[in-house]
Design an enzyme around this catalytic site. Structure first.
Site, PDB file in Angstrom:
ATOM      1  CD  GLU B 131      -2.698  -1.314   2.496  1.00 28.42           C
ATOM      2  OE1 GLU B 131      -2.638  -0.384   3.337  1.00 28.42           O
ATOM      3  OE2 GLU B 131      -3.415  -2.315   2.621  1.00 28.42           O
ATOM      4  CB  SER B 136      10.297  -1.903   3.431  1.00 23.38           C
ATOM      5  OG  SER B 136      10.929  -1.463   2.253  1.00 23.38           O
ATOM      6  CG  ASP B 245      10.546 -17.428   2.484  1.00 25.50           C
ATOM      7  OD1 ASP B 245      11.056 -16.290   2.483  1.00 25.50           O
ATOM      8  OD2 ASP B 245      10.259 -18.062   3.519  1.00 25.50           O
ATOM      9  NE  ARG B 248      11.828 -11.347  -1.041  1.00 27.68           N
ATOM     10  CZ  ARG B 248      11.590 -11.299   0.278  1.00 27.68           C
ATOM     11  NH1 ARG B 248      12.085 -12.232   1.079  1.00 27.68           N
ATOM     12  NH2 ARG B 248      10.874 -10.318   0.779  1.00 27.68           N
ATOM     13  CD  GLN B 284      45.334  -6.663 -22.431  1.00 31.44           C
ATOM     14  OE1 GLN B 284      45.727  -6.101 -21.406  1.00 31.44           O
ATOM     15  NE2 GLN B 284      46.004  -7.631 -23.016  1.00 31.44           N
ATOM     16  N   GLY B 345      29.080   2.399 -25.655  1.00 27.35           N
ATOM     17  CA  GLY B 345      29.373   3.826 -25.728  1.00 27.35           C
ATOM     18  C   GLY B 345      28.088   4.620 -25.948  1.00 27.35           C
ATOM     19  CD  GLU B 369       8.273 -11.100  -6.082  1.00 31.11           C
ATOM     20  OE1 GLU B 369       8.752 -12.061  -5.461  1.00 31.11           O
ATOM     21  OE2 GLU B 369       7.583 -11.226  -7.108  1.00 31.11           O
ATOM     22  N   GLY B 370      10.579  -6.931  -2.120  1.00 28.15           N
ATOM     23  CA  GLY B 370      11.558  -6.608  -1.086  1.00 28.15           C
ATOM     24  C   GLY B 370      12.773  -5.948  -1.699  1.00 28.15           C
TER      25      GLY B 370
HETATM   26  C1  LIG Z   1       6.921  -1.790 -10.705  1.00 29.22           C
HETATM   27  C2  LIG Z   1       6.527  -2.277  -9.356  1.00 29.22           C
HETATM   28  C3  LIG Z   1       5.756  -3.405  -9.258  1.00 29.22           C
HETATM   29  C4  LIG Z   1       5.342  -3.851  -8.006  1.00 29.22           C
HETATM   30  N1  LIG Z   1       4.515  -4.930  -7.922  1.00 29.22           N
HETATM   31  C5  LIG Z   1       3.989  -5.274  -6.713  1.00 29.22           C
HETATM   32  C6  LIG Z   1       2.995  -6.259  -6.614  1.00 29.22           C
HETATM   33  O1  LIG Z   1       2.611  -6.882  -7.627  1.00 29.22           O
HETATM   34  N2  LIG Z   1       2.455  -6.526  -5.437  1.00 29.22           N
HETATM   35  C7  LIG Z   1       2.847  -5.870  -4.314  1.00 29.22           C
HETATM   36  O2  LIG Z   1       2.313  -6.124  -3.246  1.00 29.22           O
HETATM   37  N3  LIG Z   1       3.802  -4.933  -4.368  1.00 29.22           N
HETATM   38  C8  LIG Z   1       4.377  -4.597  -5.535  1.00 29.22           C
HETATM   39  N4  LIG Z   1       5.321  -3.613  -5.592  1.00 29.22           N
HETATM   40  C9  LIG Z   1       5.740  -2.946  -4.391  1.00 29.22           C
HETATM   41  C10 LIG Z   1       7.176  -3.217  -3.980  1.00 29.22           C
HETATM   42  O3  LIG Z   1       7.270  -4.515  -3.461  1.00 29.22           O
HETATM   43  C11 LIG Z   1       7.553  -2.138  -2.979  1.00 29.22           C
HETATM   44  O4  LIG Z   1       7.720  -0.929  -3.722  1.00 29.22           O
HETATM   45  C12 LIG Z   1       8.793  -2.472  -2.233  1.00 29.22           C
HETATM   46  O5  LIG Z   1       8.544  -3.483  -1.323  1.00 29.22           O
HETATM   47  C13 LIG Z   1       9.363  -1.260  -1.482  1.00 29.22           C
HETATM   48  O6  LIG Z   1       8.380  -0.549  -0.812  1.00 29.22           O
HETATM   49  P1  LIG Z   1       8.316   1.026  -0.954  1.00 29.22           P
HETATM   50  O7  LIG Z   1       8.295   1.329  -2.361  1.00 29.22           O
HETATM   51  O8  LIG Z   1       7.200   1.501  -0.121  1.00 29.22           O
HETATM   52  O9  LIG Z   1       9.674   1.558  -0.354  1.00 29.22           O
HETATM   53  P2  LIG Z   1      10.004   1.860   1.156  1.00 29.22           P
HETATM   54  O10 LIG Z   1       9.624   0.754   2.015  1.00 29.22           O
HETATM   55  O11 LIG Z   1       9.466   3.214   1.503  1.00 29.22           O
HETATM   56  O12 LIG Z   1      11.591   1.965   1.122  1.00 29.22           O
HETATM   57  C14 LIG Z   1      12.319   3.154   0.803  1.00 29.22           C
HETATM   58  C15 LIG Z   1      13.798   2.898   1.083  1.00 29.22           C
HETATM   59  O13 LIG Z   1      13.981   2.582   2.464  1.00 29.22           O
HETATM   60  C16 LIG Z   1      14.616   1.357   2.623  1.00 29.22           C
HETATM   61  N5  LIG Z   1      14.118   0.692   3.803  1.00 29.22           N
HETATM   62  C17 LIG Z   1      12.808   0.543   4.205  1.00 29.22           C
HETATM   63  N6  LIG Z   1      12.754  -0.143   5.341  1.00 29.22           N
HETATM   64  C18 LIG Z   1      14.033  -0.451   5.687  1.00 29.22           C
HETATM   65  C19 LIG Z   1      14.610  -1.124   6.770  1.00 29.22           C
HETATM   66  N7  LIG Z   1      13.887  -1.696   7.711  1.00 29.22           N
HETATM   67  N8  LIG Z   1      15.952  -1.233   6.820  1.00 29.22           N
HETATM   68  C20 LIG Z   1      16.721  -0.690   5.821  1.00 29.22           C
HETATM   69  N9  LIG Z   1      16.212  -0.037   4.775  1.00 29.22           N
HETATM   70  C21 LIG Z   1      14.889   0.089   4.726  1.00 29.22           C
HETATM   71  C22 LIG Z   1      14.287   0.591   1.348  1.00 29.22           C
HETATM   72  O14 LIG Z   1      15.216  -0.411   1.109  1.00 29.22           O
HETATM   73  C23 LIG Z   1      14.331   1.690   0.319  1.00 29.22           C
HETATM   74  O15 LIG Z   1      15.657   1.919  -0.026  1.00 29.22           O
HETATM   75  C24 LIG Z   1       5.765  -3.176  -6.832  1.00 29.22           C
HETATM   76  C25 LIG Z   1       6.591  -2.075  -6.968  1.00 29.22           C
HETATM   77  C26 LIG Z   1       6.959  -1.608  -8.194  1.00 29.22           C
HETATM   78  C27 LIG Z   1       7.815  -0.378  -8.282  1.00 29.22           C
END
Ligand SMILES: Cc1cc2nc3c(=O)[nH]c(=O)nc-3n(C[C@H](O)[C@H](O)[C@H](O)COP(=O)(O)OP(=O)(O)OC[C@H]3O[C@@H](n4cnc5c(N)ncnc54)[C@H](O)[C@@H]3O)c2cc1C
Ligand SMILES: Cc1cc2nc3c(=O)[nH]c(=O)nc-3n(C[C@H](O)[C@H](O)[C@H](O)COP(=O)(O)OP(=O)(O)OC[C@H]3O[C@@H](n4cnc5c(N)ncnc54)[C@H](O)[C@@H]3O)c2cc1C
Lengths: 258, 388, 334
Positions: B131, B136, B245, B248, B284, B345, B369-370
């Site tokens: 959402e 994350s 699991d 991914r 190289q 290039g 997916e994370g």
């Molecule tokens: C093209 C696309 C397709 C997608 N498809 C799906 C789908 O089919 N179904 C679905 O459910 N989701 C989907 N997603 C969602 C996707 O899984 C999330 O965007 C992703 O999990 C990250 O969540 P966020 O974008 O809210 O980033 P955030 O969680 O806001 O993260 C922002 C930054 O903070 C970092 N961060 C957050 N928490 C931590 C922590 N605890 N420790 C360290 N770093 C952290 C993250 O690594 C990232 O660098 C999709 C996303 C995209 C862009």
């Protein structure tokens, strides 16, 4: 309708080479002869529309099963592979004898074969097979249609096509115009492992003591040469169309073509 | 294709399937890739092709019309498709992702009801966890499912849902018990997108995988039969994690495919482009780039295949394996595609060549997916849990 | 003197002897002279007189066989049966046959091979006569160019008999100073091969020069863009006295007839000049044309594989070059 399709594993086109013994080097990846894929597709469509099954018949070294598996994966029911060490180096006359003998052990209404083979086969085997089996022979087909107890074929001619008819069983040779072969589906690929590839020796098709095979070849390779290399070509680019056209004209003149 | 690796470890079936998908990818998918990227339209024609060829049936059990393939086989198919077009590889990867909760927790009745249409490829299924404010931190989702007699009423908004606009089914994660422990609040449902109250409220404009629709889904009191609840109430979060699991590796496979696709283009180019009177492949520094690209790609591939085998055999640290392979493969894809642009290039920066698209596509494998950071968390957590 | 050499003449839709039959006769005559073998022409058709007389321009003896059923029967079985009967009745059985490497020639060769129990060498590009040596009997030596000409082979027959299928344009047909004579024959005891009825003969094309016989081929591929693009190529072919050929992509798209397709599943050609427009030069195309004497390709993609084996490779948009070339050729013609 029970259809037998003659399929020949050939070296991947463009990769063919002759071994030191002058025979085709079989270590090159083998594929189904392109023209055979068109008739296989036609056979599969025929049985889909009218019922029946498709048996592949091939004469090839026993190890060359990948192309046959692929043909099975496309949808053929089973395969018969005639394989015998003495067949290495067989000429087209021998191949014809072998395929006809193998067909005598099978049941079929229609035998289909491809127009010719990419490894230098001349498209003459199927005519001989039909003749040995005393079956009607219809070649160069762009369309195959079953009739009640017979078959109708549109045969390409120099000026169009002829509509031919004959009674079944018959031998039909087809062309690319029969239609693009299908890709084997994954289900077909996985199912193909379970399908039978019956390997037959010469003895098993009743040719044990016949003069067929490499030792009895009617033809023999006497010499091979490499063609003279083409001189490296001239490349012209970034010319306007008129200049490009005159470059072509000049070249034609230089080569005395005009 | 430069690499024909992993021959020894693959079964005949796996090899045959990989080769068949590769052929299809080369002949039917690759010619469409640039146009899919440019138009940002979902390649319905290729979905039909994948369905007809049985590719979408790979992950489903045979008794429900699928091919019952193991995880590695599914990944080989995703890899082969992604080498030509990452959007097309994702069609299969998302089908796996969306269907896994059902396959892991669905009853025989539910499998019989939903799987045949998925296995035949007639229907697509999406996975709706994320959402706007819960990425994350997936446990923080707010979409609600409230029981009302024999139905649940779902309300809320999901964001970033791949295939959300083209799927017939969506596996939706929603809060059934807001009071419960953080990991027991959530349940999973199979929602038919034809249900009243379900709408696609927007489609995202993206950097890469542009043909794959990423949708925002609005649930306005969508009524779902209670029979569509997967497992028990409160199982949802755990189910989502178990799903990831297993899913991914699919993204890792997409990443390996993209990397291989870029490496092939770069190697071919390096053998033709001349500068300073030589083909650039004789320099190289260019050789070094190519060698590193190959090493990265192959390392990621072998880790992916091992991860698939470990997960398939039920390794207790399946989560670690899946995070490891996605982490390594996603980074490999990003590095390799970036280097591929370098090898080409200025031409690599133009859309005349596919490597700039591959570089844009690669980025997503480090995010969804994370994110890569989350993969590291998963791995570290597994390591620390084993500490005495 | 050993068994003779027979040349089976082939006729076109109008009943006239094909150009290739004259070439086969000329090649066989040279063989016959070198090997001291008698060379005989054979024409088996419904109305053989015209074609037999044409073949007699090249051979001193031509046997004409009237086969009225050929009006509504597929040719190969009818011709094969007559030839077997003729051979059986001949004073001396023919040892060698020279036929054209055409669809009909192949069909006939396949049947004769099993009926007469003799081998076949297909797609000959040249014929010479080998004297006996090292245990190898005297006989024809047949040059071939398999695998699209990537290797040149020469082969012979192990027995002292065989059938040779000669490719078009390998030999220049040369008539005799004095035309030969035609003898009508009516073989008895004709084999009963299973009949194939001809229900209809559909003529869809005006039979222009076939691409296998053309000295110049102007070929178009997918890059030509559509049937209209081929109109431009036809004009060029006309100006150069050649024929239009095509790649499979153009044929599959329905822009031009399959009869013009060159390559693995199309025709194999060996013209003096091959001008390709918008043909990438895929291996399956290349095998059908790479033995052309001169290859000129126009393609806008500098990396198109055809650039690797063209003698002149013009990197340009064909849409502009085709009309410019036509104008240049017209200007030359004055
Ligand atoms: C093209 C696309 C397709 C997608 N498809 C799906 C789908 O089919 N179904 C679905 O459910 N989701 C989907 N997603 C969602 C996707 O899984 C999330 O965007 C992703 O999990 C990250 O969540 P966020 O974008 O809210 O980033 P955030 O969680 O806001 O993260 C922002 C930054 O903070 C970092 N961060 C957050 N928490 C931590 C922590 N605890 N420790 C360290 N770093 C952290 C993250 O690594 C990232 O660098 C999709 C996303 C995209 C862009
Ligand atoms: C079993 C089998 C058998 C086959 N048999 C044959 C065969 O007999 N014959 C055959 O030809 N093919 C055959 N093929 C197909 C072959 O593999 C190729 O697909 C085909 O030859 C491609 O045709 P093409 O060169 O016209 O098209 P493409 O490969 O698409 O090439 C078109 C070319 O046109 C150029 N171009 C486009 N627009 C322009 C422009 N405006 N100006 C200049 N150039 C332009 C492009 O740069 C490109 O190089 C076979 C394939 C199989 C699998």
């Amino acid at each position: 309708m029970r259809i037998v399709v003659l399929v020949k594993p050939v070296p991947d086109p463009g990769e063919e080479r002759l071994g030191d013994d002058g025979r085709l080097d079989r270590s090159v990846t083998a594929v189904i002869n392109g023209n055979d894929e068109y008739v296989l597709e036609a056979a599969l469509k025929l049985v889909e529309a009218h019922g029946g099954d498709v048996t592949l018949l091939s004469m090839a070294p026993a190890g060359v099963t990948d192309p046959i598996r692929k043909a099975l994966a496309m949808g053929a029911t089973r395969a018969v592979l005639v394989s015998d060490p003495t067949l290495a180096g067989a000429c087209s006359w021998s191949t014809t004898q072998v395929l006809a003998a193998a067909l005598r052990t099978l049941e079929y209404d229609l035998v289909l074969a491809g127009a010719d083979t990419s490894d230098g086969g001349g498209g003459i085997v199927a005519a001989g097979v039909a003749t040995l089996l005393a079956l009607p022979y219809l070649s160069h087909a762009r369309r195959i249609e079953p009739l009640d107890g017979g078959v109708r074929v549109e045969r390409l001619s120099a000026a169009g096509h002829d509509v031919l008819e004959a009674t079944l069983p018959a031998v039909v040779v087809g062309t690319q115009l029969l239609g693009e072969p299908r890709y084997p589906s994954l289900r077909g690929i996985m199912g193909a492992r379970a399908k039978e590839i019956a390997v037959r020796t010469l003895a098993e098709i009743g040719l044990a003591d016949r003069p067929v095979g490499g030792a009895h070849a009617t033809t023999a390779l006497r010499a091979t040469r490499q063609p003279a290399p083409r001189g490296s070509g001239r490349v012209v680019r970034d010319l306007d169309p008129v200049a490009a056209a005159s470059a072509i004209v000049d070249f034609l003149v230089e080569r005395r073509a005009i | 294709m430069v690499a024909a690796s992993a021959l020894g470890r693959l079964t005949d079936d796996q090899r045959a399937i990989r080769d068949a998908v590769r052929t299809l990818a080369r002949e039917r998918v690759a010619p469409r890739a640039a146009e899919i990227d440019r138009s940002a339209e979902f390649p319905e024609d290729l979905r039909v092709l994948l369905a007809e060829q049985g590719i979408l049936g790979l992950p489903f059990p045979e008794r429900h019309g699928g091919l019952g393939a193991d995880l590695l086989t599914v990944c080989l198919a995703i890899e082969a498709l992604s080498a030509a077009c990452a959007t097309t590889g994702l069609i299969l990867a998302v089908q796996v992702l969306g269907a896994l909760p059902l396959l892991l927790a669905g009853s025989e009745e539910q499998l019989g009801r939903f799987v045949p249409a998925l296995a035949s490829g007639r229907d697509l299924v999406a996975f709706a966890l994320t959402e706007a404010d819960a990425g994350s931190d997936a446990a923080a989702i707010r979409t609600r499912a409230v029981r009302d007699g024999e139905t649940y009423v779902i309300s809320g908004t999901k964001r970033f849902i791949s295939h959300g606009s083209v799927a017939s089914l969506v596996t939706v994660f929603a809060v059934t018990d807001p009071e419960a422990d953080r990991h027991r609040r959530i349940s999973a449902f199979v929602v038919e997108t034809a249900s009243p109250g379900f709408t696609v409220s927007r489609l995202e404009h993206k950097m890469g995988i542009r043909g794959s629709p990423t949708a925002e889904l609005a649930f306005d009191e969508v009524r779902v039969p209670a029979a569509n609840l997967l497992g028990a109430e409160g199982d949802g979060f755990g189910l989502a994690m178990r799903t990831l699991d297993r899913s991914r590796p699919g993204i890792a496979a997409q990443a390996v495919g993209i990397a291989q696709g870029a490496l092939d283009v770069a190697a071919a180019y390096a053998g033709q482009r001349r500068q300073f009177g030589k083909v650039i492949g004789e320099f190289q520094l260019v050789q070094g780039l190519l060698a590193d690209m190959d090493a990265r790609t192959e390392a990621a591939r072998q880790l992916l295949y091992t991860a698939c085998e470990e997960i398939e055999r039920g390794a207790p640290d399946a989560g670690r394996w899946s995070a490891l392979c996605k982490l390594v493969a996603g980074d490999a894809a990003m590095a390799v595609t970036t280097d591929a642009v370098q090898v080409l290039g200025g031409y690599g920066y133009l859309d005349d060549f596919p490597v700039e698209r591959m570089m844009r596509d690669a980025k997503i494998t480090q995010l969804y997916e994370g994110t890569q950071q989350i993969q590291r968390l998963v791995i570290a957590r597994a390591l620390l849990a084993h500490k005495p | 003197m050993g068994g003779g050499i027979w040349v089976v003449g082939e006729v076109d839709a109008a009943g006239a002897l094909t150009k290739l039959s004259g070439e086969a006769a000329t090649a066989a005559r040279a063989l016959g002279e070198a090997g001291s073998r008698e060379v005989t022409g054979v024409v088996v058709v419904a109305e053989p007189d015209g074609a037999a007389a044409s073949l007699a321009a090249f051979l001193s003896t031509v046997l004409a066989v009237r086969a009225p059923e050929m009006a509504d029967r597929a040719a190969s079985a009818v011709v094969a049966a007559r030839i077997v009967a003729l051979a059986a009745a001949a004073q001396e059985r023919p040892a060698y046959f020279v036929l054209g490497a055409t669809p009909d020639g192949r069909d006939l060769a396949g049947m004769l091979s099993v009926l007469l129990e003799i081998g076949v060498l297909v797609n000959a590009t040249g014929l010479t006569w080998d004297a006996a040596a090292d245990g190898v009997p005297a006989g024809p030596r047949v040059e071939m160019q398999p695998f699209g000409g990537r290797v040149l082979t020469s082969s012979g027959f192990t027995g002292e008999c065989g059938i040779i299928l000669l490719r078009p344009n390998m030999v220049t047909a040369e008539p005799l100073a004095e035309p030969g004579s035609v003898e009508e024959r009516t073989p008895g005891e004709v084999l009963d091969l299973p009949p194939v009825r001809v229900i209809e003969r559909v003529v869809t094309e005006s039979p222009g020069p076939s691409i296998e016989e053309a000295r110049v081929i102007v070929a178009g591929g997918r890059g030509v863009g559509g049937p209209d693009g081929f109109a431009g190529l036809r004009e060029l072919a006309g100006l150069l006295g050649g024929a239009v050929g095509a790649s499979r992509a153009a044929v599959d798209a329905g822009w031009i007839d399959y009869a013009t397709q060159i390559g693995q599943t199309g025709k194999t050609v060996k013209p003096a000049v091959y001008l390709a427009f918008g043909v990438s030069g895929a291996i399956q195309h290349k095998v059908g044309m790479q033995t052309a004497e001169t290859i000129i390709a126009v393609d806008r993609d500098p990396d198109a594989p055809i650039g690797e084996f063209a003698d002149l490779f013009v990197v340009a948009d064909l849409a502009a070059v085709v009309p410019a070339l036509a104008a240049a050729l017209r200007a030359r013609a004055g």
